[in-house]
Every structure is written in structure tokens, then in C-alpha cells.
Design an enzyme around this catalytic site. Structure first.
Site, PDB file in Angstrom:
ATOM      1  N   MET A  68      -5.355  -0.116  -7.137  1.00  0.00           N
ATOM      2  CA  MET A  68      -3.898   0.016  -7.198  1.00  0.00           C
ATOM      3  C   MET A  68      -3.251  -1.305  -6.747  1.00  0.00           C
ATOM      4  O   MET A  68      -2.089  -1.319  -6.326  1.00  0.00           O
ATOM      5  CB  MET A  68      -3.430   1.180  -6.344  1.00  0.00           C
TER       6      MET A  68
ATOM      7  N   ALA B  27      -2.480  -4.886  -4.645  1.00  0.00           N
ATOM      8  CA  ALA B  27      -2.373  -5.365  -3.249  1.00  0.00           C
ATOM      9  C   ALA B  27      -3.797  -5.680  -2.771  1.00  0.00           C
ATOM     10  O   ALA B  27      -4.255  -5.211  -1.732  1.00  0.00           O
ATOM     11  CB  ALA B  27      -1.678  -4.338  -2.358  1.00  0.00           C
ATOM     12  N   LEU B  28      -4.451  -6.474  -3.569  1.00  0.00           N
ATOM     13  CA  LEU B  28      -5.890  -6.687  -3.397  1.00  0.00           C
ATOM     14  C   LEU B  28      -6.234  -7.459  -2.127  1.00  0.00           C
ATOM     15  O   LEU B  28      -5.496  -8.333  -1.696  1.00  0.00           O
ATOM     16  CB  LEU B  28      -6.451  -7.436  -4.618  1.00  0.00           C
TER      17      LEU B  28
ATOM     18  N   HIS C 125     -11.519  -5.081  -2.088  1.00  0.00           N
ATOM     19  CA  HIS C 125     -11.518  -4.960  -3.556  1.00  0.00           C
ATOM     20  C   HIS C 125     -12.413  -6.036  -4.171  1.00  0.00           C
ATOM     21  O   HIS C 125     -13.157  -5.776  -5.106  1.00  0.00           O
ATOM     22  CB  HIS C 125     -10.100  -5.140  -4.119  1.00  0.00           C
TER      23      HIS C 125
ATOM     24  N   ASP D 291     -12.769   5.185   0.720  1.00  0.00           N
ATOM     25  CA  ASP D 291     -12.206   6.458   0.262  1.00  0.00           C
ATOM     26  C   ASP D 291     -13.385   7.384  -0.031  1.00  0.00           C
ATOM     27  O   ASP D 291     -13.705   7.668  -1.184  1.00  0.00           O
ATOM     28  CB  ASP D 291     -11.361   6.236  -0.994  1.00  0.00           C
TER      29      ASP D 291
ATOM     30  N   GLN E 266     -12.844  10.531  -2.067  1.00  0.00           N
ATOM     31  CA  GLN E 266     -12.566  10.150  -3.459  1.00  0.00           C
ATOM     32  C   GLN E 266     -13.874   9.854  -4.206  1.00  0.00           C
ATOM     33  O   GLN E 266     -14.058  10.278  -5.349  1.00  0.00           O
ATOM     34  CB  GLN E 266     -11.647   8.929  -3.450  1.00  0.00           C
TER      35      GLN E 266
ATOM     36  N   ARG F 202      -2.750  -0.862   2.867  1.00  0.00           N
ATOM     37  CA  ARG F 202      -1.711  -0.350   3.764  1.00  0.00           C
ATOM     38  C   ARG F 202      -1.612  -1.142   5.065  1.00  0.00           C
ATOM     39  O   ARG F 202      -0.596  -1.064   5.762  1.00  0.00           O
ATOM     40  CB  ARG F 202      -1.969   1.128   4.082  1.00  0.00           C
TER      41      ARG F 202
HETATM   42  O1  PAF Z   1      -8.693   4.022  -4.628  1.00  0.00           O
HETATM   43  C1  PAF Z   1      -7.697   3.700  -5.301  1.00  0.00           C
HETATM   44  O2  PAF Z   1      -7.155   2.618  -5.173  1.00  0.00           O
HETATM   45  C2  PAF Z   1      -7.130   4.692  -6.305  1.00  0.00           C
HETATM   46  O3  PAF Z   1      -7.223   5.987  -5.829  1.00  0.00           O
HETATM   47  C3  PAF Z   1      -7.752   4.581  -7.703  1.00  0.00           C
HETATM   48  C4  PAF Z   1      -9.227   4.916  -7.687  1.00  0.00           C
HETATM   49  C5  PAF Z   1      -7.563   3.154  -8.222  1.00  0.00           C
HETATM   50  C6  PAF Z   1      -7.055   5.530  -8.654  1.00  0.00           C
HETATM   51  O4  PAF Z   1      -5.710   5.261  -8.762  1.00  0.00           O
END
Ligand code: PAF
Length: 284
Positions: free
Chosen positions: A30, A32-33, A37, A152, A155, A189
């Protein structure tokens, strides 16, 4: 680096260039690397011939509009960083490219309750949005390997479940959490925290480390209650601290209950919601 903003350009490029001896890695973000990332990009580059990164702030996974509005956006810096690390393709679409038929999801996956605990309990609908967008991005990028951050953790488990449930032909690699020198897990964040807030946020890492060190000596119940007590004495607001079975995400009573034990935490520091986790036993 190829830079595409439309699904048409991206799909055309992929269909013209995909050949059977290429391995495509995909890193959804998303934006804001940060180094976390970039470590996903680097992991992809170490095993894949081409790496695609997407930058898209997905509205359907935010359960509070203020959180969506405040989510940091640094597109120019993201492009610079991705170019610097040698990303092959950047996909940075607008909302209408990702959801041309509206944001309603038609994806129905039995997540076996994985989405109703921890993050799911506090962010209703969050994982519906995550699976919706990851599924859509996979459809567009058609990778062989999907790289996601273990930061995450829930996730990763849920996307793994989606891949299995839909029999998608790709591998999921959960990459290690990247921390700063004090132990704070890198997160977009963190940009919203003051210097003092970043120091206060170390309580998350300290709690996870405490769990790691004491798991075999103390009961799960006593570890959880001592972490909760420490939060009461701090400036941070604990949302949850759980020690769970990494397969089912259900809280465990005893570390011997499973071969995969993970401590997961969410807390507010200066009004910013942070999450972190640590694998205490076993692994993916
Ligand atoms: O982890 C994230 O940044 C987001 O949840 C993702 C996997 C890019 C999906 O929007």
C-alpha cells in the site's frame, strides 16, 4: 522499471512478455515504502526472474474512513525506492482500475474462522477487503510466487488459506519481519509517531520477547497477564496480546498444544495502531 497505471497496460505487457521459463514474483503493497517492503522485493529478486510490485491503498480493507484518510502516501518516494532496488514492474493503479465494477466483493471464501479472531475481531470486514484486493491483484499480475511480510501474520495465514481454498497455482512466501536497531518492527504507520512515540512503541517488541524467553518456563496464562499488566503501567493502549496456534490462530492454553506457536499484539501509541508478532515455536 516499467511503470503502469492501468490494468490494460499491465495485462498487455504481461501477456506479451510472459514465457514458460520465467518465474514472476509479486509484492503487493500500500506504498509508503520502507526497508521492510524492499526486503520483500529483494527476496523476490533472489528467486524470481522478474519482480512486480503494486502500490495501491485499498479502501475496502479499512473499517474506519479516518484510518484510510490518515494512511501515509508517498508515491514519488516509492517510485524512487523501487527504481533504486531494480524492481522490474511497478503497478500503481487508480481505484477504478482495480474495481471497475464497484467495490462490492463477489468473492466467497470459507476462511474457517481465521478472519474472526484478533485483527478480524477489532477490524470487522478487514480481511474481506484484503482477500478481495489480493485476489484481484493476483488475477492481474499472474505471478508464480507471492511475497508477503510476516509482520502481518494473520494476513499471511488468511491469504494462504485463500490460495488453498481457491486452488490458485502459486506459492506464498512469508518473509521475516524487518526491525530497526531497537527492535521496533518497520511499518508505514511509524511515520505518524513522534521520536518519543517510537520509544514507547518498543513495549510491543519487549512483550513479544518476554513471551519468547518465558514460554517454556511460565504458563501461557501468566505470560499474557503479565504483558497486560505492563501495558496498564505504560502510556500505550493494548488492544490484544494473544499466544495462538499459528495454524488455526486460536489462543492456546499450553505451548505443547501445537507445533506452531505465535505471539501476536496490537496496541495504540499516540493514537496510531501498531501490530507486531513473533514466532515462538515452529514456523510456516
Ligand atoms: O499488507 C498490505 O500492505 C496490504 O494489506 C496488501 C496485502 C497490500 C493488500 O492491500
Amino acid at each position: 522499471m516499467y511503470f503502469f497505471k492501468t490494468t490494460e497496460e499491465l495485462k498487455r505487457h504481461i501477456s506479451q512478455n510472459k514465457s514458460s521459463n520465467q518465474k514472476i514474483g509479486f509484492v503487493p503493497t500500500m506504498g509508503a515504502l520502507h526497508q521492510g517492503h524492499l526486503s520483500l522485493i529483494q527476496q523476490s529478486q533472489s528467486v524470481c526472474s522478474h519482480t512486480i510490485c503494486s502500490v495501491f491503498v485499498n479502501p475496502t480493507q479499512f473499517n474506519e474512513s479516518s484510518d484510510l484518510q490518515k494512511y501515509p502516501r508517498t508515491p514519488a518516494k516509492d517510485i524512487e525506492l523501487l527504481t533504486l532496488v531494480g524492481t522490474d514492474i511497478l503497478f500503481m493503479p487508480k481505484l477504478s482500475e482495480v474495481y471497475p465494477n464497484g467495490m462490492e466483493s463477489s468473492l466467497a471464501i470459507d476462511l474457517k474462522g481465521l478472519d474472526s479472531v484478533m485483527e478480524g475481531k477489532f477490524r470487522p470486514g478487514h480481511f474481506e477487503g484484503v482477500t478481495q484486493v489480493v485476489h484481484r491483484l493476483l488475477e492481474l499480475t499472474q505471478p508464480d510466487v507471492l511475497f508477503m511480510g510476516q509482520k502481518d501474520f494473520q494476513q499471511c495465514v488468511i491469504v494462504g488459506r485463500m490460495i488453498k481454498a481457491l486452488s490458485l497455482d502459486l506459492e506464498l512466501v512469508a518473509c521475516p519481519i524487518v526491525r530497526n536497531s531497537s527492535g521496533l518492527a518497520l511499518s508505514s504507520r511509524n511515520m505518524r509517531l513522534s521520536v518519543r512515540g517510537r520509544e514507547q512503541a518498543l513495549i510491543l517488541f519487549a512483550s513479544l520477547q518476554k513471551a519468547k524467553v518465558t514460554l517454556e518456563k511460565e504458563s501461557v496464562k501468566s505470560i499474557v497477564s503479565s504483558v497486560k499488566k505492563q501495558f496498564l503501567e505504560s502510556n500505550a493502549d493494548l488492544e490484544y496480546f494473544e499466544i495462538v496456534d499459528g495454524h488455526t490462530l486460536e489462543p492456546i492454553a499450553d505451548e505443547k498444544d501445537t507445533d506452531f506457536v505465535v505471539a501476536c499484539i496490537a496496541a495504540y501509541i499516540e493514537g496510531v495502531r501498531l501490530i507486531d508478532n513473533m514466532i515462538l515455536k515452529g514456523g510456516f
